[in-house]
Motif scaffolding. Sequence first.
Motif, PDB file in Angstrom:
ATOM      1  N   LYS A   9       4.346   9.290 -10.438  1.00  0.00           N
ATOM      2  CA  LYS A   9       3.981   9.175 -11.857  1.00  0.00           C
ATOM      3  C   LYS A   9       2.592   9.712 -12.161  1.00  0.00           C
ATOM      4  N   GLU A  10       1.943  10.260 -11.151  1.00  0.00           N
ATOM      5  CA  GLU A  10       0.635  10.859 -11.325  1.00  0.00           C
ATOM      6  C   GLU A  10      -0.338   9.881 -11.987  1.00  0.00           C
ATOM      7  N   THR A  23       0.835  -1.205   0.000  1.00  0.00           N
ATOM      8  CA  THR A  23       0.000   0.000   0.000  1.00  0.00           C
ATOM      9  C   THR A  23       0.859   1.240   0.000  1.00  0.00           C
ATOM     10  N   ALA A  24       1.932   1.226   0.809  1.00  0.00           N
ATOM     11  CA  ALA A  24       2.809   2.395   0.886  1.00  0.00           C
ATOM     12  C   ALA A  24       3.486   2.668  -0.438  1.00  0.00           C
ATOM     13  N   LYS A  25       3.990   1.661  -1.068  1.00  0.00           N
ATOM     14  CA  LYS A  25       4.698   1.874  -2.327  1.00  0.00           C
ATOM     15  C   LYS A  25       3.736   2.270  -3.449  1.00  0.00           C
ATOM     16  N   ILE A  26       2.513   1.809  -3.398  1.00  0.00           N
ATOM     17  CA  ILE A  26       1.528   2.216  -4.408  1.00  0.00           C
ATOM     18  C   ILE A  26       1.226   3.699  -4.269  1.00  0.00           C
ATOM     19  N   LYS A  27       1.122   4.186  -3.018  1.00  0.00           N
ATOM     20  CA  LYS A  27       0.864   5.613  -2.812  1.00  0.00           C
ATOM     21  C   LYS A  27       2.040   6.461  -3.290  1.00  0.00           C
ATOM     22  N   THR A  28       3.251   5.970  -3.004  1.00  0.00           N
ATOM     23  CA  THR A  28       4.442   6.700  -3.466  1.00  0.00           C
ATOM     24  C   THR A  28       4.468   6.768  -4.991  1.00  0.00           C
ATOM     25  N   LEU A  29       4.168   5.630  -5.653  1.00  0.00           N
ATOM     26  CA  LEU A  29       4.156   5.601  -7.122  1.00  0.00           C
ATOM     27  C   LEU A  29       3.048   6.492  -7.676  1.00  0.00           C
ATOM     28  N   HIS A  30       1.940   6.584  -6.974  1.00  0.00           N
ATOM     29  CA  HIS A  30       0.838   7.446  -7.383  1.00  0.00           C
ATOM     30  C   HIS A  30       1.274   8.891  -7.435  1.00  0.00           C
ATOM     31  N   LEU A  31       2.073   9.323  -6.457  1.00  0.00           N
ATOM     32  CA  LEU A  31       2.532  10.710  -6.428  1.00  0.00           C
ATOM     33  C   LEU A  31       3.633  10.969  -7.448  1.00  0.00           C
TER      34      LEU A  31
END
Length: 706
Positions: free
Chosen positions: A113-114, A103-111
């Motif tokens: 690569k938009e 979950t943490a890494k998905i949120k980081t990737l969301h920010l």
Amino acid sequence: MQLINSVYILNSTQYRILKFLPQYTVWIAIDNKNAFPELILSKELKILSEDQSLIPAQDPYEYLKRLNLSKNSIQLKKRDENFSIIQDLINDEHVLINAKIRTAKIKTLHLEKEVSINKILRLLRRYWQRGQTINALVPDYENSGGKGQKRTIGDKKIGRPRIYESNEGKNVTEQVELYFKKAIEGYLVPIKKQSINDTYLRFKNLFSKHFPQVQAADIPTYAQFYYFYNTQYRNGKNSKRVLTNQKTLKDHKPLTSTATKQANGPGARYEIDSTVADIYLVSSRDPSQIIGRPTVYIVIDVFSRMIAGLYVGMENSSFNTAIQCLSVAVQDKVTFCQSYGLQIQSEDWPIYGLPGAILADRGELIGYQIELLEKNFSVRIENAPPYRSDAKGIVERAFGIIQSRFKSYENIGVVSGFKEKKKGGHDYRLEACLTLEEFRKIILSCVLLRNNFDILTKYDRSADMPTDLPSIPLKLWQWGLQHRTGMLRQVDSKSLSVGLLPRMDASLSDHGLKVKGLVYQCVEMHKQGWFIRNTAKSRPKKLQIGFDPYSVNTIYVFFNENKLEYWEAHLSDASRQYQHLTWWEAEQIYKAIKIVEKQHSQLKSVAVVELQDFTDKIIQTAQSRQTQAGVHQLSKAQRTRDIRQNKQEAIQVERAEHLQNRPFNSIRTIHPNQNNTQTPPSQNSNLDLTSQPDLMRQLFEEDDEE
């Protein structure tokens, strides 16, 4: 043994194994849209497998491994973009087994690569559920648009908006589809009676009659009509609608085998068919007369593609012309070619005899004679279904090849697709110049070329055929006789021809054997005493005869119903006017004579009525005179007593009247050595000629009653 990416079923749920850990196995539910990787003890997994609770299954996404996308395709571009988004996540083992880290890494990737969190989760699930390959990220464009599914129609017009019309148009409802279907199945499918454009006009006319209030701009367009036809009648799922009719089976039914496979060798099966040649001919007697297009019959051997029999003539396709073609197939070809002025050797066309089977159209080879051919000569007759010319594809193809030999020539009357009837237009019929005899020689030469030199590039060769064997009909025939079973059988051509002749019943009388108004005499019948008049000699009333439609000179009498034995009967002198004619010509002449007799019989009937009226008047006058004279008051004896004397007086009166009414000098006798000077009538007035002997009266004197 369990492997990564293998698929198993547990409690009706499909799972894919993603990774093996020291004590655990990571897997994921394939069909669950919200699934995440789960951990299960490897021991527990082994137990489930041993008690068969865990069942191996086929990978539903196996097809992704066989994808080969083109370089410039949108699917390839989208796949690579999706892979670049989750590439760092799928290489991290903690993302696979630890939900918090994931979950943490998905949120980081969301920010970084938009990209939305939902899209990242969707791509990760697709990657894990579909086999952990890059092709698992290919978009499912084949599911886009609801292919094969009918769209829900609302108030808004669906489809591309109109460009050149201000009117928006109307949607195609179920009611409109019913009228589409009625027009298509009435004029286009299964029998193509009209073009699709004409069929649309039929629909438009039908729709306007039932809905006169609908404006012309709101009537469904041709594009809508064509879309319905294309989706409902021409795609693979609905092709059975077209295949329900025999006429379209030949164009749409899949081909699963070849005709050559069913022929074990030369003569195993013949195909026979006819066509109307694409050329107009002229009369040999008068070249200015165009006699039309000839009929061409061909008998071909299926194994070698060798043409075995041929007929070229003006008769329409029928049993009689088919029999003529079969007769050519069983006879020696050297004599046949000599009759047309062509000299060949027996090696050039070495095919004669009866085959094992004959495939023909149902209407041509069916009837009593064909049953006789099948039973007496052991020939199996096979009839093709109606409208299925593809069942005889070999002979159909031979027609096209032979006609292509002469269709390239110009100004000889070849059919060129259409004839222009407008003023000053070109009519290919007027270019006809070949006679039937000349055309026969051309076709026969084309057949010899076909048999001896044509290379069959699409011939389906068997495995035992050598590579140095050319696919030429004559070579295939010769090889087949040596290495395969030859099925041709020797037969007497005369017996076969007579046995296959059309038959009818003939009646027997004292004058002879009568057939359609023609009379025949037979030596054997004379020996039987069947033509002796005024005797009690027993003879059959009717006999079955065979006749050659091209000659009335001879017929063949089958005196024994259970045998093919026959007597030859020849045209008698009473019917000599029909000598050397065909049966068609004889029937026309006989019919013309009967028509003339019928016309004159009507005139005779009128004359007989007039005669009866005239005779009735005279008789009535005579009877009235007898009554007035009181004849009935006399006794019978008085009236019959002096008949002989009365007759003598009547004769004297008749002679006197004859002398009185005879023109002068009408009769004169010349005596030699006498003066023959003419005597005036006054000097001979007392001459009594009645005193001369009456020899004629004595010869034919009647015994009158007194």
